[in-house]
Every structure is written in structure tokens, then in C-alpha cells.
Design a protein around this motif. Structure first.
Motif, PDB file in Angstrom:
ATOM      1  N   ALA A  80       0.773  -1.067  -0.030  1.00 47.16           N
ATOM      2  CA  ALA A  80       0.040  -0.015   0.064  1.00 47.16           C
ATOM      3  C   ALA A  80       0.939   1.289   0.066  1.00 47.16           C
ATOM      4  CB  ALA A  80      -1.045   0.041   1.224  1.00 47.16           C
ATOM      5  N   GLY A  81       2.034   1.213   0.181  1.00 45.73           N
ATOM      6  CA  GLY A  81       2.896   2.311   0.358  1.00 45.73           C
ATOM      7  C   GLY A  81       2.958   2.974   1.628  1.00 45.73           C
ATOM      8  N   LEU A  82       2.106   2.492   2.411  1.00 42.67           N
ATOM      9  CA  LEU A  82       1.803   3.228   3.868  1.00 42.67           C
ATOM     10  C   LEU A  82       1.181   2.120   4.694  1.00 42.67           C
ATOM     11  CD1 LEU A  82       2.015   5.806   5.922  1.00 42.67           C
ATOM     12  CD2 LEU A  82      -0.178   6.391   5.142  1.00 42.67           C
ATOM     13  N   ALA A  83       1.518   2.061   6.026  1.00 44.20           N
ATOM     14  CA  ALA A  83       1.012   1.118   6.889  1.00 44.20           C
ATOM     15  C   ALA A  83       1.355   1.590   8.485  1.00 44.20           C
ATOM     16  CB  ALA A  83       1.454  -0.409   6.470  1.00 44.20           C
ATOM     17  N   ALA A  84       0.217   1.128   9.018  1.00 43.31           N
ATOM     18  CA  ALA A  84       0.436   1.351  10.520  1.00 43.31           C
ATOM     19  C   ALA A  84       0.160  -0.031  11.230  1.00 43.31           C
ATOM     20  CB  ALA A  84      -0.454   2.447  10.960  1.00 43.31           C
ATOM     21  N   VAL A  85       0.881  -0.280  12.374  1.00 42.86           N
ATOM     22  CA  VAL A  85       0.700  -1.614  13.180  1.00 42.86           C
ATOM     23  C   VAL A  85       0.730  -1.203  14.662  1.00 42.86           C
ATOM     24  CG1 VAL A  85       1.430  -4.114  13.994  1.00 42.86           C
ATOM     25  CG2 VAL A  85       1.658  -3.232  11.494  1.00 42.86           C
ATOM     26  N   ALA A  86      -0.458  -1.795  15.211  1.00 40.23           N
ATOM     27  CA  ALA A  86      -0.321  -1.209  16.793  1.00 40.23           C
ATOM     28  C   ALA A  86      -0.300  -2.669  17.381  1.00 40.23           C
ATOM     29  CB  ALA A  86      -1.941  -0.784  17.120  1.00 40.23           C
TER      30      ALA A  86
END
Length: 361
Positions: free
Chosen positions: A105-111
Motif C-alpha cells: 500500500a505504500g503506507l501502513a500502521a501496526v499497533a
């Protein structure tokens, strides 16, 4: 000081965790990450942690051989529960999720929530950088009240690390990795075991007196006994006055509250939470400027005229690269008190005297 060659240290620490119910793979993974922290000069997050980790394992605060669970999964966002597994096991699992999503996606966030102590946060920035990705990490430590907010004397914050990693093709990444306190708790631990002394005024006692004595944080202790930060009368100070205190507060809310780990409070199970963002510069950098500009600006900063007594202006990661090269060649120096505490822990879990002697031979 006791100096131990890198591979011998990894082998010995892996032996300790193998005797404490970790699989051979997990034991060696923990040993490698801890030793790598020592190699980079971050002794506070290195093998000095062995007695602490084993104590947590015995009390059930950390669980060997866990597999992190992805509890929310979207194309660009994941929530990962570490289930109180060793941080060196569940954190790379969570980072891998972020890397895979970012590449798509070019950008990701993981918590990541409910992880055991995740060690040197720079390891995870380096893991992303090895895949060509920029990363930003906000971390907290629930249950680890250590730091007084600006203007206060009572423990209200964890050391709340913050980290940024930037890849550089063909070179080591640029990694900024620091606790938002004047010193990480591990540095107080190192000082209490005969290592480097604390900076002036790193701690504050309950009456507002500034101090550099670890007893302020831990209370009375013996040279090879456990350290318990709940027993001391004082706290570590946030760095940078209101600025560091404010950044720590945000790390608690983002790394702790938003991930589901919880912002730190007393009397609860230790867990690290980490909110990490991953960016693919190849997607963002439509003008193909980034790599060349990183190089130009890095050189520009290093070329700054230094003040008297300073050899050269450095960028983040320069001291770690120098220390890594030296210790890889010459071995890892450990204060005698630190080594004695590790050896005592090794004996407690059943490591043989032969293996103990082999580590230092």
C-alpha cells in the motif's frame, strides 16, 4: 570488567533461555538481540536484562514461545496482540506484518499490544530499513512507573521510547532511538551494577533533590541482588524539561492507550505497546529526490564546525556504528557485578559450570 567474545556471549545467553523453557530458536533469537544491543553500546538493553527476563518468566509476566495474534487486519492497518510473549519473538512478527502491508500500500500502521520487553527499539527500525522502508515508533511500558513528568517528583510515566529509521541504499540506515527520560531505566540498572555512572541530575528524589544515585530509584540493594524500581523513593527525570515530558505523554497515549496495552499505571502486569508507521519512500518520492537529499544533508550536518573539545558533529547512529565495530572485533565488556548476576541466573535455571567457564575462556 569481564570481556566476552560475541559468539560465546550469544551461545551462553541462548543456553540460559533454553534452560528456561524457550525453544532453541527463541533462545538464540533473544540472545542475539540482547547481544546486539551491547554491540551498539546500548548496554542498558543488552544482556544485563537476562536476570530480569528470567525473573519475569518465573512469575508468569512473560510467556515463552508465543505466536502473536493479528486481531484486526485491513489493507493498511493491523492490530497485533503479543500475548505477553518475549518481545524478541512477538515484535519481529508484528514488524513483518507492517513491512508486508507497506510494500503493498505504500503506507501502513501496526499497533502492537501486550508484548514482553521489546528491547532496543532501533532493532525494529533497522528491520524495516533493511526492506527499504522509513518507520516511526511510539512505545510505552505499561506497569512500569519510572519517570516524573516535568515539574513533578512522583513516578507517572514509563521511559516511553521514540524511534525513527531511515534507509540508505548501500549504507547503514539512519536510526534515532531514545528514551524520553534523561536515561533509560536500563542505564540506572547498569550504573547500579558497577557500570557507567549516571549524568548529573538524572534522578529526582521525593523532596525534589536531584541525584545520580541508583538507590533513589531502587531503594537499598545488594551488589548481585534484584533491582525493584517500586522500592525507591524517587524517579527518573524526563529529558528536555517540558518538551521531553510532553513527548513521553504522547508515547503513553499512542503506544499505550491507542494500541490497547494501556498507558502505564501502578500495580499491573508489565507490557510494552508500540504504535509503528511504515512508509515506502519509493512510493512517496515521486521526484526521486529522497536518497540523494539524505546523503547531501547528512554530509552537510557532519561538516559543521565543532565546538572546542568535540572531534566531529555526528548524526544519529554514528556512535553505535563505531561501538559495534570495536566490540565485534574485541568482545563485549561487562562490569563484574553484571556478569556475576547473569551467572547466578544461569546457575538457577540449570546451566552447567562447564558452559559458564566456556563463555569466558
Amino acid at each position: 570488567m569481564v570481556t566476552i567474545q560475541v559468539e560465546k556471549l550469544i551461545d551462553f545467553v541462548a543456553d540460559v533461555f533454553s534452560h528456561a523453557e524457550s525453544s532453541p530458536e527463541e533462545a538464540r533469537r533473544i540472545a542475539t538481540y540482547l547481544t546486539t544491543a551491547n554491540l551498539t553500546g546500548h548496554d542498558s538493553h543488552g544482556v544485563i536484562r537476562v536476570p530480569v527476563y528470567i525473573r519475569w518468566k518465573k512469575t508468569g509476566n512473560v510467556v515463552p514461545n508465543q505466536t502473536a495474534e493479528v486481531v484486526l487486519d485491513t489493507p493498511s492497518l493491523a492490530v497485533v496482540d503479543g500475548k505477553f510473549g518475549y518481545g524478541q519473538t512477538v515484535t519481529p512478527q508484528a514488524v513483518k506484518v507492517g513491512i508486508e502491508k507497506c510494500k503493498k500500500a505504500g503506507l501502513a500502521a501496526v499497533a502492537l499490544r501486550n508484548a514482553g520487553h521489546i528491547g532496543r527499539v532501533g532493532d525494529w527500525a533497522e528491520m524495516a530499513a533493511a526492506e527499504g522502508l522509513v518507520s516511526v515508533h511510539f512505545v510505552n511500558a505499561a506497569g512500569s512507573l519510572l519517570v516524573a513528568p516535568f515539574g513533578g517528583v512522583e513516578k507517572r510515566l514509563s521511559t516511553a521510547p521514540y524511534c525513527v529509521g531511515i534507509p540508505r541504499p548501500g549504507q547503514d540506515p539512519i536510526v534515532l532511538d531514545f528514551a524520553t527520560s534523561i536515561v533509560a531505566e536500563g542505564k540506572v540498572l547498569v550504573a547500579s551494577r558497577g557500570g557507567k555512572k549516571l549524568p548529573k541530575g538524572a534522578l529526582v528524589d521525593s523532596d525534589g533533590t536531584l541525584s545520580e544515585e541508583p538507590v533513589v530509584l531502587y531503594g537499598p540493594y545488594t551488589s548481585d541482588g534484584p533491582r525493584d524500581h517500586t522500592k525507591g523513593t524517587g524517579a527518573i527525570r524526563a529529558f528536555g524539561e517540558h518538551k521531553g515530558s510532553g513527548l513521553a505523554f504522547m508515547c503513553e497515549l499512542l503506544g499505550g492507550a491507542l494500541t490497547g496495552t494501556g498507558a502505564t499505571s501502578g500495580g499491573r502486569r508489565f507490557a510494552n505497546g508500540m504504535l509503528a508507521f511504515y512508509v515506502d519512500p519509493k512510493v512517496v518520492d515521486t521526484s526521486n529526490l529522497f536518497d540523494a537529499e539524505v546523503t547531501r544533508y547528512t554530509d552537510f550536518i557532519r561538516a559543521t564546525k565543532p565546538v572546542a573539545g568535540v572531534e566531529q558533529v555526528l548524526i544519529p547512529g554514528d556512535p553505535e556504528r563505531k561501538t559495534r565495530a570495536d566490540r565485534t572485533k574485541n568482545g563485549v565488556p561487562l562490569p563484574e557485578d553484571t556478569w556475576a548476576a547473569i551467572v547466578n541466573t544461569a546457575r538457577e535455571v540449570g546451566v552447567s559450570e562447564v558452559a559458564i567457564q566456556r563463555a569466558t575462556s
